[in-house]
Design a protein around this motif. Structure first.
Motif, short mmCIF file in Angstrom:
data_model
loop_
_atom_site.label_atom_id
_atom_site.label_comp_id
_atom_site.label_asym_id
_atom_site.label_seq_id
_atom_site.Cartn_x
_atom_site.Cartn_y
_atom_site.Cartn_z
N LYS A 1 0.73 -1.35 -0.03
CA LYS A 1 -0.07 -0.04 -0.12
C LYS A 1 0.95 1.24 -0.03
O LYS A 1 1.97 1.46 0.24
CB LYS A 1 -1.00 -0.14 1.34
N GLU B 1 -5.41 -4.46 10.96
CA GLU B 1 -5.38 -3.47 9.97
C GLU B 1 -4.28 -2.10 10.26
O GLU B 1 -4.02 -1.28 9.28
CB GLU B 1 -6.62 -2.78 9.24
N ASP B 2 -3.94 -2.16 11.54
CA ASP B 2 -2.90 -0.82 11.79
C ASP B 2 -1.73 -1.32 11.53
O ASP B 2 -0.60 -0.61 11.70
CB ASP B 2 -3.31 -0.41 13.21
N LYS C 1 -5.82 -2.44 15.87
CA LYS C 1 -6.50 -3.34 15.00
C LYS C 1 -5.42 -4.11 14.22
O LYS C 1 -4.42 -3.41 13.75
CB LYS C 1 -7.49 -2.72 14.24
N SER D 1 -9.55 6.77 10.03
CA SER D 1 -9.38 5.33 10.42
C SER D 1 -8.99 5.31 11.94
O SER D 1 -9.00 4.30 12.45
CB SER D 1 -8.46 4.80 9.41
#
Length: 122
Positions: free
Chosen positions: A43, A88-89, A86, A62
């Motif tokens: 990303k 996703e962090d 999380k 976010s």
């Protein structure tokens, strides 16, 4: 020579907390703003949060309500308190600062730290 040195990354379980620190050193006149970015595998690097010397902050949607950015102006240091983490962090977190240097007429420019890994397990 100006340097940004980060610390505080690591491995944590989901729901846990970490605190990142970043200290700017060298011949510094001012650091404004200071902030944190992150880059997950595959990303693009993205903004996490910034803070100005007067205390104005800005957060990515976010992380709002979970992360808190702060700074110590006397120490040219910025912190990122990360709660309720999380998976996703998970990313490499980079310190960023717009720095004006002493004893030079050069304009302020951006500096980056070397990055610190944050991994959140599910």
């Amino acid at each position: 020579q100006v340097r940004l040195v980060e610390s505080g990354g690591g491995l944590v379980q989901a729901g846990g907390s970490l605190r990142l620190s970043c200290a700017a050193s060298g011949s510094i006149r001012s650091t404004d703003p200071m902030g944190w970015y992150r880059q997950a595998p595959g990303k693009q690097r993205e903004l996490v949060a910034t803070v100005h010397s007067g205390g104005i902050t800005n957060y990515a949607d976010s992380v709002k309500g979970r992360f808190t950015i702060s700074r110590d102006n006397a120490k040219n240091t910025v912190y990122l308190q990360m709660n309720s983490l999380k998976p996703e962090d998970t990313a490499v977190y980079y310190c960023n600062a717009n720095i004006s240097r002493l004893w030079t007429d050069s304009p302020a420019r951006e500096y980056w730290g070397q990055g610190t890994q944050v991994t959140v397990s599910s």
